[in-house]
Enzyme design. Structure first.
Site, PDB file in Angstrom:
ATOM      1  N   ASP A  97      -5.655  -3.446   4.284  1.00 21.02           N
ATOM      2  CA  ASP A  97      -6.360  -2.639   5.762  1.00 21.02           C
ATOM      3  C   ASP A  97      -7.644  -3.348   5.240  1.00 21.02           C
ATOM      4  O   ASP A  97      -8.160  -3.047   6.287  1.00 21.02           O
ATOM      5  CB  ASP A  97      -5.863  -1.640   6.195  1.00 21.02           C
ATOM      6  CG  ASP A  97      -6.095  -0.833   4.927  1.00 21.02           C
ATOM      7  OD1 ASP A  97      -6.586  -0.828   3.637  1.00 21.02           O
ATOM      8  OD2 ASP A  97      -5.532   0.614   5.263  1.00 21.02           O
ATOM      9  N   ASP A 135       1.114  -1.333  -0.309  1.00 18.27           N
ATOM     10  CA  ASP A 135       0.081   0.021   0.129  1.00 18.27           C
ATOM     11  C   ASP A 135       0.915   1.115   0.400  1.00 18.27           C
ATOM     12  O   ASP A 135       1.984   1.168   0.508  1.00 18.27           O
ATOM     13  CB  ASP A 135      -1.116  -0.062   0.861  1.00 18.27           C
ATOM     14  CG  ASP A 135      -1.989  -0.787   1.498  1.00 18.27           C
ATOM     15  OD1 ASP A 135      -3.165  -0.557  -0.228  1.00 18.27           O
ATOM     16  OD2 ASP A 135      -2.681  -1.190   2.155  1.00 18.27           O
ATOM     17  N   ASP A 174      -9.723  -6.411   1.072  1.00 21.24           N
ATOM     18  CA  ASP A 174      -8.629  -7.048   1.149  1.00 21.24           C
ATOM     19  C   ASP A 174      -7.984  -8.271   1.532  1.00 21.24           C
ATOM     20  O   ASP A 174      -7.266  -8.818   0.810  1.00 21.24           O
ATOM     21  CB  ASP A 174      -7.773  -5.609   1.881  1.00 21.24           C
ATOM     22  CG  ASP A 174      -7.439  -4.472   1.100  1.00 21.24           C
ATOM     23  OD1 ASP A 174      -7.980  -5.304  -0.146  1.00 21.24           O
ATOM     24  OD2 ASP A 174      -6.572  -3.423   1.876  1.00 21.24           O
TER      25      ASP A 174
END
Ligand code: ADP
Ligand code: MG
Length: 724
Positions: free
Chosen positions: A612, A329, A616
């Site tokens: 998160d 990310d 996901d």
């Protein structure tokens, strides 16, 4: 005990009888109930006692073999000294094994304790985050998408609530829950749609309710004994090793029989030949292997935990060392995840300093900043994007506003919608009377197409969608995140509104402003990126953010080069091309992350990936190593992950991969050592008899056992914990 039982004769009716006040329980009530009922935790199975564990060690094949040898030499051959010595060796061996297992167990328990869940409750009229263990019956609890339900809860308010109850029912399709639905304990768990159950996972929506049961009195508590302990599952290496040990056992037996034949042939007395053969069999098997491996693994896992990487399943340690592609990310992992506003862009395109909005604009922005927002600044809780929007506002005013104008309905933020809506009773512009309004914020491309006009000092004005998108784009190129704020007045009241009906109202909005937020890269980011590269790990950055923001941040820290590929473009790219050829991905939806992982794996990569959100979870589960971001991540993501990073920092992930490799290397050295040192013991015995039979047996059985005991365990332990 008597009092305890009476107070819980009707646990389901306590809230009703006493009528939990609208502000929740008071702190005093909660404390006294907690003292009475005990913590909201499911007691784990007590570990077996020392005697039981010692008994288990003594039933190991090696120990049994030695004890048979001891009885034969003691009873049949009258060699009492030998018998006592062999028994001593068996016991010492068992104690060493117990000590090693004890250490492994402690390390695993310490890890579990690090994952302590929390819950959001209303107490004394305040929303508070408390340890889930402190919940008591009657507490007013809130849950939302991503949470693990902390107790059994009777729902009073729901908003598009869907829950995964597979842990209880085995049913993997999320179940829809509604306030006032079925709560009867006589009905099967899967049909109680008015109840939330401890341990289940909220997939969608939000809800509020009253705790009906805690700890071992919950449905989960009732079946806890049947749940598997994932932490105890053996790692692939451990499984391989037990295969190896079994194979060596057979080889040892063959060697022993050969030894016996050889010794008898060389004219050695039968009893001595027998004892020698037994000792050889014992020496040839690396019995310490399994225990030493566990110690090495769990010591490494403990070291990782101290650095902020919590391994949820032991097998992950080995896979971790093999990772060659890391999909990360941007927000929080590469950047600090501490956003601050750097500019406000008024609807006509004027760029203003963060606090520089004229009063007419500030008046319209503030309710959206405060109410379409679940974060708090003091103390800092919630999404950093939302925290940034509160920057510069008086925290007391924020609290007062939220209490005076509570959310009546809303659509939660999700990465695929990239926007969030919230309905409140505000003071209408013309008549000053209360009117309902839908307040929205989100990515400009998600919000602007829903807008009909824009706000001006005197009222609505025409909206320049293209111009504003271009402005937003330019800000994004500097690595900033741009949010659009918008609203509309609603006709009628908010009765019957829920997430679905609110979503249908998300049109004809009035654009209020754009806000540019900046989330600077972490100071350590460029260094971690370089460290990953040195370690041979390819980094891919996949973010939900704008491509220009992604490119700017990637450039700053040195991830890849060139333009970012968007999630949509990824779908059109040739399936045969290896995705590592592009290292920047933007506007990636969770489902495209899953696609990315699958494609990488198809090209033979061992993939680590961070995530998160609730969405996901499939990608985290699919990745070889799913890494949940603990600081900002949801419980659902954590449950799906193999590893949880408490500080969300890329440096921690890279360090963990290094650690994984080190552990794996040490284990390999350890196996090599144990196998070769045991083989050399066999070689000494068999070789001497073959080459020079007249010398007789080079080592007495006891000497061999003694050497084996000391030279196996200690050097192996040293190798297992060798610095990398
Ligand atoms: P990232 O992977 O970078 O965290 P997200 O999926 O969280 O990206 O966010 C995607 C986009 O959604 C952001 O660029 C932003 O425009 C918008 N966004 C992020 N957080 C919120 C929020 N809390 N409310 C509304 N919109 C948001
Ligand atoms: Mg985010």
């Amino acid at each position: 005990m008597q009092i305890h039982d009476q107070s819980h004769a009707h646990p389901d009716t306590i809230g009703v009888e006493e009528g939990t006040p609208p502000g929740g329980l008071s702190a005093a009530q909660a404390a006294s109930r907690l003292a009475l009922d005990g913590p909201n935790a499911i007691p784990t199975a007590r570990p077996d006692g020392l005697a039981v564990r010692l008994g288990r060690e003594l039933r190991e094949p090696m120990a049994l073999l030695l004890m048979v040898a001891a009885s034969i030499s003691g009873v049949l051959l009258g060699e009492l000294l030998d018998a006592v010595a062999i028994i001593t060796i068996v016991v010492v061996n068992a104690i060493i094994a117990l000590v090693q297992q004890g250490r492994a167990q402690q390390a695993l328990e310490a890890l579990r304790a690090l994952e302590s869940p929390t819950a959001v409750v209303l107490r004394d009229g305040e929303r508070q985050v408390v340890p889930a263990a402190d919940l008591v019956v009657g507490d007013a609890v809130e849950v939302q998408a991503g949470d693990r339900v902390p107790a059994d809860i009777r729902l009073t308010v729901t908003d598009g609530l869907e829950v995964d109850e597979a842990i209880l029912t085995g049913e993997s399709m999320p179940m829809t829950k509604r306030a006032g639905g079925e709560v009867d304990p006589a009905v099967p768990v899967g049909d109680r749609d008015g109840m939330l159950h401890n341990g289940t996972l909220v997939q969608r929506g939000a809800g509020r309710g009253e705790v009906a049961a805690t700890g071992s009195r919950t449905v989960l508590g009732g079946i806890a004994g049947q749940l598997d302990d994932v932490a105890r599952e053996p790692t692939p290496l451990q499984r391989q090793l037990s295969g190896l040990t079994r194979w060596l056992g057979v080889a040892a037996l063959v060697a022993a029989v050969g030894m016996f034949a050889l010794a008898s042939f060389s004219g050695i007395a039968a009893e001595e030949a027998f004892l020698t053969a037994v000792a050889l069999a014992v020496a040839a098997v690396p019995e310490g292997l399994a225990a030493v491996t566990t110690v090495a693994l769990s010591l490494g896992v403990g070291r990782m935990a101290r650095r902020g990487a919590i391994i949820r399943r032991l097998p992950a340690v080995e896979t971790l060392g093999a990772v060659d592609v890391l999909v990360i990310d941007k927000t929080g992992t590469v950047t600090e995840n501490r956003m601050a506003p750097v500019a406000v862009i008024s609807p006509d395109g004027t760029v203003l300093p963060p606090e520089g909005a004229p009063p007419w604009l500030a008046r319209a922005m503030d309710p959206i900043r405060v109410l379409c927002n679940d974060a708090t600044l003091v103390p800092p809780t919630g999404d950093p994007t939302e925290q940034a929007l509160l920057e510069g506002l008086d925290p007391d005013v924020v609290t007062a506003q939220r209490r005076a104008r509570p959310r009546l309905a809303g659509t939660p933020f999700s990465s695929d919608r990239r926007r969030m809506g919230s309905v409140h009773l505000l003071t209408g512009p013309e008549d000053g009377r209360g009117r309902h309004a839908l307040l929205m914020k989100g990515a400009p491309e998600a919000i602007l197409p829903l807008c009909r006009d824009s706000l001006g000092p005197e009222g609505p004005e025409p909206l320049d969608v293209e111009g504003l998108l271009a402005r937003g784009h330019r800000r994004a190129q500097r690595g900033e995140r741009v949010l659009a704020l918008a609203m509309r007045w609603l006709d009628g009241d908010a009765a019957g509104l829920d997430a679905v009906t609110v979503a249908s109202l998300e049109t004809d909005l009035t654009l209020v402003a754009l806000i540019a937020l900046r989330d600077p890269p972490r100071a350590s980011a460029a260094g971690s990126v370089a460290a990953a590269r040195d370690a041979g790990i390819t980094l891919l950055m996949a973010t939900g953010d704008h491509p220009a923001t992604a490119e700017a941040i990637a450039e700053e820290v040195g991830v890849g080069s060139g333009p970012a590929l968007t999630g949509v473009q990824l779908r059109e790219v040739d399936v045969d091309s290896d995705p590592v050829s592009v290292s920047r991905y933007a506007r990636v939806e969770p489902e495209q992350k899953l696609q990315l992982v699958t494609r990488l794996q198809a090209h033979g990569h061992v993939v680590g990936m961070t995530g998160d959100g609730v969405n996901d979870a499939p990608a985290l589960r699919r990745a070889d190593i799913g890494v949940a971001l603990g600081a900002t991540g949801s419980d659902v993501a954590r449950e799906a992950a193999d590893m949880v990073i408490t500080d969300d920092d890329l440096a921690t992930i890279v360090a963990a991969v290094r650690e994984g490799r080190g552990i794996y290397d040490n284990l390999r050295k350890l196996v090599d050592f144990l196998v070769t040192s045991n083989l050399s013991e066999v070689a000494v015995m068999v070789g001497t008899l073959l080459i020079a039979p007249s010398f007789g047996v080079p080592l007495f059985p006891l000497q061999l056992l003694w050497i084996n005991l000391l030279t196996d365990g200690l050097p192996a332990l040293a190798l297992g914990v060798d610095p990398y």
